[in-house]
Structure formats: structure tokens, C-alpha cells
Motif scaffolding. Structure first.
Motif, PDB file in Angstrom:
ATOM      1  N   GLU A 119      19.153  -7.396 -19.126  1.00  0.00           N
ATOM      2  CA  GLU A 119      17.714  -7.318 -18.925  1.00  0.00           C
ATOM      3  C   GLU A 119      17.090  -8.706 -18.853  1.00  0.00           C
ATOM      4  O   GLU A 119      16.229  -8.974 -18.009  1.00  0.00           O
ATOM      5  N   TYR A 122      18.021 -10.187 -15.454  1.00  0.00           N
ATOM      6  CA  TYR A 122      17.280  -9.573 -14.350  1.00  0.00           C
ATOM      7  C   TYR A 122      15.868 -10.133 -14.286  1.00  0.00           C
ATOM      8  O   TYR A 122      15.332 -10.402 -13.205  1.00  0.00           O
ATOM      9  N   SER A 123      15.271 -10.318 -15.453  1.00  0.00           N
ATOM     10  CA  SER A 123      13.918 -10.882 -15.486  1.00  0.00           C
ATOM     11  C   SER A 123      13.893 -12.275 -14.854  1.00  0.00           C
ATOM     12  O   SER A 123      12.956 -12.635 -14.146  1.00  0.00           O
ATOM     13  N   SER A 126      14.720 -12.045 -10.869  1.00  0.00           N
ATOM     14  CA  SER A 126      13.668 -11.327 -10.129  1.00  0.00           C
ATOM     15  C   SER A 126      12.297 -11.936 -10.342  1.00  0.00           C
ATOM     16  O   SER A 126      11.301 -11.375  -9.885  1.00  0.00           O
ATOM     17  N   ASP A 127      12.249 -13.066 -11.060  1.00  0.00           N
ATOM     18  CA  ASP A 127      10.969 -13.704 -11.399  1.00  0.00           C
ATOM     19  C   ASP A 127      10.067 -12.692 -12.109  1.00  0.00           C
ATOM     20  O   ASP A 127       8.965 -12.380 -11.679  1.00  0.00           O
ATOM     21  N   ALA A 128      10.612 -12.165 -13.244  1.00  0.00           N
ATOM     22  CA  ALA A 128       9.910 -11.191 -14.089  1.00  0.00           C
ATOM     23  C   ALA A 128       9.538  -9.924 -13.323  1.00  0.00           C
ATOM     24  O   ALA A 128       8.500  -9.310 -13.572  1.00  0.00           O
ATOM     25  N   GLY A 129      10.398  -9.532 -12.369  1.00  0.00           N
ATOM     26  CA  GLY A 129      10.182  -8.289 -11.640  1.00  0.00           C
ATOM     27  C   GLY A 129       9.293  -8.413 -10.422  1.00  0.00           C
ATOM     28  O   GLY A 129       9.053  -7.423  -9.729  1.00  0.00           O
ATOM     29  N   ARG A 130       8.841  -9.617 -10.117  1.00  0.00           N
ATOM     30  CA  ARG A 130       7.935  -9.791  -8.978  1.00  0.00           C
ATOM     31  C   ARG A 130       8.670  -9.803  -7.641  1.00  0.00           C
ATOM     32  O   ARG A 130       8.064  -9.571  -6.589  1.00  0.00           O
ATOM     33  N   ARG A 131       9.976 -10.082  -7.635  1.00  0.00           N
ATOM     34  CA  ARG A 131      10.739 -10.160  -6.396  1.00  0.00           C
ATOM     35  C   ARG A 131      11.682  -8.958  -6.270  1.00  0.00           C
ATOM     36  O   ARG A 131      12.508  -8.729  -7.147  1.00  0.00           O
ATOM     37  N   TRP A 132      11.542  -8.211  -5.189  1.00  0.00           N
ATOM     38  CA  TRP A 132      12.442  -7.100  -4.954  1.00  0.00           C
ATOM     39  C   TRP A 132      13.831  -7.614  -4.584  1.00  0.00           C
ATOM     40  O   TRP A 132      14.851  -7.101  -5.041  1.00  0.00           O
ATOM     41  N   VAL A 134      16.278 -10.261  -5.311  1.00  0.00           N
ATOM     42  CA  VAL A 134      16.464 -11.230  -6.392  1.00  0.00           C
ATOM     43  C   VAL A 134      17.205 -12.461  -5.889  1.00  0.00           C
ATOM     44  O   VAL A 134      17.956 -12.407  -4.904  1.00  0.00           O
ATOM     45  N   ILE A 207      13.893  -1.962 -21.690  1.00  0.00           N
ATOM     46  CA  ILE A 207      14.384  -0.930 -20.785  1.00  0.00           C
ATOM     47  C   ILE A 207      14.909   0.283 -21.555  1.00  0.00           C
ATOM     48  O   ILE A 207      14.651   1.433 -21.183  1.00  0.00           O
TER      49      ILE A 207
END
Length: 426
Positions: A119, A122-123, A126-132, A134, A207
Motif C-alpha cells: 500500500e 502504491y501510494s 501512483s502519486d497518492a492515487g492521482r495517477r491511473w 503509475v 485498504i
């Protein structure tokens, strides 16, 4: 799967890391005193979540003897496992250098693997979930190890130089029982003389909390975290997420006796079944768990009336506790009403795949001390759970045969029979 009877398997070493106690001694002091280690989540801001309580380990990897490189390389769950291996090796008096490495194997259970590191990474990527899409270049070199749960078994094997069979068993919340059962099978069939076996999980992350929130399996009892885990109580409303590990040295009985090893217990019988019914649901009659119990008792050549103590799965959900109660009645008959039963999840939470091994440790120590740990927070028993669930306080009780059970998402039902040193010498 049930195990053969050709060779007998005993526990000669134990290492435990749990909330409220690092090490075997601290673990037993916690559960025999009836103290709870559940509290408000501190690992992250849990304000947005339905369930905001957990059983967290006060674990310092540096104080536990891990190097900076090991800490950087290993997920928290693997750190738990390796620290427990160090303790169980010392406890057993076994010298790995004196063993044939090809005759030493590893079997590690885990439900969710390296969740915390995955987790976190991934953060990052993905830039804390901003990028689909990665950016993998931001990932640490050990990201592959986090993706593959077998890395935990590899760390355990490297720790002791074990070159025999190595496996990760991931069967949800029965993983800890099934990993030890698998290790026993390897010793009994002659593939190994010594197995380092057990389980580890470190799932307290956003998560995991969100997933259990979604199905309302965890308790919303955030106002009183120390009383939130209430197995078999009328007011129970879900389990408390936990973390931890327990690892064991398992030896072929003659191998252990030849070197004069201290024996905690023999793993006399094991069986596992799947209900092939529902991913999370349980039939109220407890048939599949009862079947696993009957098979484990038969393999151990133990009559139901000889069971002295049952270490329950006891998660604290409505359906599980009813299901278990029915399973004990179905498998043990009238003896179920006179047998002490308790759930240590009331004190250390539910550490998913790890809890089965932690409960094996509790069962072996109950045999060792002739004491049944209590079910904490059991103030008002559910009328549907009408067995002797040892509320609030430990009980001195002659214990030579202990039954430990587990129930997991996917319909897994496992049971293990442990017998005391008197039976080992028969």
C-alpha cells in the motif's frame, strides 16, 4: 487434507509477537491475565472509517535485533516472522549448524502478505492515487518481494539456512493452522525432520480497514476500544483487526527425544475442509467445521470425551460464534457442554492468517500450564452460545488434550488436536 500416522510430530520451540506482548512469556502473561490489547488505531488517521479500533503490536524492529538493511528489505509481516524464528530457535535449543539443511523446511501462513509495504509503495508510484498509469521508476527495489508472498518464507529459510521444502500457505483466516498442518505432513511423509512453521500478518492499513468496513465484518465499537472485541457476548458486533505472528520448531518425535528437547505438545491430528457454499457466509449448523473436528480427532485417536479445552476461532461476529457453537455440539456431543472454550481474539484481536498459529501457541501453553485463558469482555453471554466460554478470568484446569479451530473466508474450516507430554511418551 488429513495427515498420515507414520511419524509423530512435536513442538519443541515457540516464538510469539502479538499486541500487548513481544515474546512467548509476555504473550502468556497477557492472555492468562485477561487483559486486552485493543485500542484506537494509531498507524494512520482512521477518522474516515467505520471501524477505528485495532490490536497493534508495540514492535521496535531495531530493539528486536533486525539490521537497517533487513528493516528496509522486509515488510512488517516478514519482520514479525523472522523475529519469532529467532525466539523459537533459542527456545528449542536447536543448533541449525548441526543439522542437514536439506532436512529442514519452512512453512509460513499469511492471509494478506506484505499489505502494508504494498500500500505504501502504491501510494508512491501512483502519486497518492492521482495517477491511473503509475510510474514504476519510483518503486523501491524490493517491490517485487512485496508482490510475492513467498518472500516471507524465503526470509525465514534464509534466517536458518533451511534448504528443504519451503512454502507459503494462504487460506485466509485458517492460514496459520494450515501452514502448521502442512509442515506436519512433510515431516510425517519423511520429506523433512525439522520444520520452521507458523504464520505472520500485518494488515492494519487503510485498504484492509476499508475492505472490512465495506462488508461490516469489523466492530463499530470505537467508543471503548478495550471492550470492542466481545466473542460469544450478546452485544458482539464484529471483530477487531489485529496483527502479529507465531512460529514453531516442529520435529519428528524421535529426533526431538534423542537430543533431549523440551516438548510443549504433540500435534496429534489435523484436518481441513471447505464448505463450498459462500465466500463469507456460514451455515448455522456448523457441519463443515464439525467434520474437520471429527477427522482431526480420529487421526489423533482421541475420543471426543478426552478433549480438555477448545481454543475457539471466536471472532466476535454474530454468525461465526453461532456456527462454532453448533459445530462443537455436533462433533463432541454432550461433552461440548462440559468442556471449557475460550477465544483469545477478545484480547489480541484477529490477525487474519497469523491468528491460527498464535492460537496454537495459546493451546500449547494452556497444556503447559494447566490453565485455560479466558474470553475477555464476555459479560452477557448470547443465549444461542450456551457453552462454557470461560468468561473474564483464566481457569486452572487439567489440560492434556486441546482442540484449536479456525474458520476463514472462502469457506475454509480447520481443526488441530494438540496433546500433552504424557501422551507424547506413550
Amino acid at each position: 487434507m488429513t495427515l498420515g500416522q507414520e511419524r509423530r510430530v512435536v513442538i519443541t520451540g515457540m516464538g510469539v509477537t502479538v499486541p500487548g506482548g513481544i515474546g512467548k512469556k509476555a504473550f502468556w502473561e497477557l492472555i492468562s491475565s485477561g487483559r486486552t490489547a485493543t485500542r484506537a488505531i494509531t498507524f494512520f488517521d482512521a477518522a474516515p472509517y467505520r471501524s477505528r479500533v485495532a490490536a497493534e503490536c508495540d514492535f521496535d524492529p531495531v530493539a528486536a535485533g533486525l539490521s537497517k538493511q533487513e528493516i528496509r528489505r522486509m515488510d512488517r509481516a516478514a519482520q514479525f516472522a523472522v523475529v519469532c524464528v529467532d525466539e523459537c530457535l533459542e527456545d528449542s535449543g536447536l543448533e541449525p549448524d548441526g543439522l542437514d539443511p536439506a532436512r529442514v523446511g519452512t512453512s509460513v501462513g499469511t492471509a494478506v502478505g506484505c499489505t502494508m509495504s504494498l500500500e505504501e509503495e502504491y501510494s508512491v508510484v501512483s502519486d497518492a492515487g492521482r495517477r491511473w498509469l503509475v510510474d514504476h521508476t519510483y518503486g523501491v527495489p524490493h517491490l517485487f518481494d512485496y508482490l510475492v508472498p513467498s518472500s516471507i518464507a524465503a526470509e525465514v529459510a534464509w534466517r536458518v539456512g533451511a534448504e528443504g521444502p519451503a512454502a507459503v500457505i494462504s487460506t485466509g483466516c485458517t492460514s496459520g493452522l494450515d501452514a502448521v498442518g502442512h509442515a506436519c505432513a512433510l515431516i510425517r511423509e519423511g520429506s523433512a525432520d525439522v520444520m520452521i512453521a507458523g504464520a505472520a500478518d500485518a494488515p492494519i492499513s487503510p485498504i484492509t480497514v476499508a475492505c472490512f468496513d465495506a462488508i461490516k465484518a469489523t466492530t463499530p465499537g470505537n467508543h471503548a476500544p478495550e471492550r470492542a472485541s466481545r466473542p460469544f457476548d450478546r452485544g458482539r458486533d464484529g471483530f477487531v483487526l489485529g496483527e502479529g505472528a507465531a512460529m514453531f520448531i516442529l520435529e519428528e518425535r524421535e529426533h526431538a527425544l534423542r537430543r533431549g528437547a523440551h516438548v510443549y505438545a504433540e500435534i496429534a491430528g489435523f484436518a481441513t475442509r471447505c464448505n463450498a457454499y459462500h465466500m463469507t457466509g456460514l451455515r448455522p449448523d456448523g457441519r463443515e467445521m464439525a467434520e474437520a473436528i471429527k477427522l482431526a480427532l480420529a487421526e489423533a485417536r482421541v475420543d471426543p470425551a478426552d478433549v480438555d479445552y477448545i481454543n475457539a476461532h471466536g471472532s466476535g461476529t454474530k454468525q461465526n460464534d453461532r456456527h462454532e457453537t453448533a459445530a462443537y455440539k455436533r462433533s463432541l456431543g454432550h461433552h461440548a457442554y462440559t468442556t471449557p472454550v475460550s477465544s483469545i481474539k477478545s484480547m489480541v484481536g484477529h490477525s487474519l492468517g497469523a491468528i491460527g498459529s498464535i492460537e496454537i501457541a495459546a493451546s500449547a501453553l494452556a497444556i503447559q500450564h494447566d490453565t485455560v485463558p479466558p474470553t475477555a469482555n464476555l459479560h452477557e453471554p448470547d443465549p444461542e452460545c450456551d457453552l462454557d466460554y470461560v468468561p473474564l478470568h483464566a481457569r486452572e484446569w487439567r489440560t492434556d488434550v486441546a482442540l484449536s479451530v479456525g474458520s476463514g473466508f472462502g469457506g475454509f474450516q480447520s481443526a488441530m488436536v494438540l496433546s500433552g507430554p504424557e501422551r507424547v511418551n506413550q
